[in-house]
Write an enzyme that holds these catalytic residues in place. Structure first.
Site: not given
Length: 291
Positions: A109-112, A139
């Site tokens: 979960d890094g939302k890059r 993510t």
């Protein structure tokens, strides 16, 4: 939005086992629960651990060793490792390796999200097998344009990985962007869901492009079954989302949902027995709704 445009979002085929196939098998074998590994300072304190790389390592590895053998997906939150610098990233690498050894799928979960060569570099970091941070899925946020995520999709398709695209998040600030209307009348989130559905069209048993939809978003009017891909539902458990909420929000798409909880499990530590019992209770709660 034309069907022709949507077809352009479909990843190119590959001979590797697709992420959606591997994920479906894991969910069928272990259930849908996604265990978040979020070494928040307050949780470190609750476990009587120091907020430093040493405390981080003990917390993260204990949680991973306890939970990874039971759940289908382990989801470390990158930010809580990054805040400890290079030593924190080294712990993240251990969490990834330990999770894999236990048979769990690893979703970072890094939302890059960015553009051009930067997204290519992120894809190389997380979806390239030679990287020490190689994971099964990531993510990603699409708000520089869905097409900006193409390097993620290309790497995921090549190496049998997954990409979970933020669509409908449950934070109060989200609707100002996600609920905005486009010229064709669709919301931004609805348009993203269209593109995800197109990318997964025809995939059996499940596509590899996922959506992130909060477990507390309430009524959306969306048909999530049409996505034919996994749906990560953060906010389940301690953040207020319930099994009944999942059934109401996702409807016929419920079999593809990964309810994600971190604090609801991690606050049961620091003993591994406590963590395992919390995971078992949560799995039973979900099974009562899914069956």
């Amino acid at each position: 939005m034309s069907r022709q445009l949507l077809e352009e979002d479909r990843p190119v085929g590959s001979d590797v086992t697709p992420f959606g196939t591997r994920l479906r098998a894991a969910m069928d074998a272990r259930g849908p629960l996604c265990a978040g590994i979020d070494p928040h300072p307050s949780l470190l304190a609750a476990w009587d651990l120091s907020d430093d790389p040493s405390g981080l390592e003990r917390f993260a590895l204990t949680a991973t060793e306890a939970l990874a053998p039971q759940v289908s997906v382990v989801k470390p939150q990158s930010a809580f490792f990054e805040r400890h610098g290079s030593r924190g990233i080294a712990v993240l690498e251990q969490v990834i390796a330990l999770s894999r050894e236990a048979g769990a799928i690893v979703l970072l979960d890094g939302k890059r999200g960015d553009i051009g060569s930067t997204v290519r570099a992120y894809a190389d970091a997380y979806l390239e097998p030679s990287s020490p941070l190689f994971v099964d899925a990531v993510t990603a946020h699409p708000y520089l344009g869905y097409g900006s995520l193409r390097p993620f999709f290309d790497s995921a398709d090549r190496f049998g990985c997954g990409v979970f695209v933020l669509a409908l998040t449950s934070n109060p600030e989200g609707p100002e962007v996600q609920a905005a209307r486009q010229p064709d009348g669709r919301t931004v989130a609805g348009s993203l869901l269209d593109r995800i559905a197109a990318a997964n069209a025809g995939a059996v048993p499940l596509g590899s492009v996922g959506a992130v939809v909060g477990a507390t978003v309430g009524e959306t009017g969306e048909d999530f079954a049409r996505l034919n891909g996994p749906i990560l539902a953060p906010g389940f458990g301690a953040q207020g989302g319930t099994a009944a909420d999942l059934k109401r929000i996702f409807g016929a798409g419920l079999p593809h949902v990964l309810p994600a909880t971190s604090r609801g499990l991690l606050q049961a530590g620091p003993t591994m027995q406590g963590l395992r019992e919390a995971a078992a209770r949560t799995a039973e709660e979900l099974a009562a709704v899914l069956t």
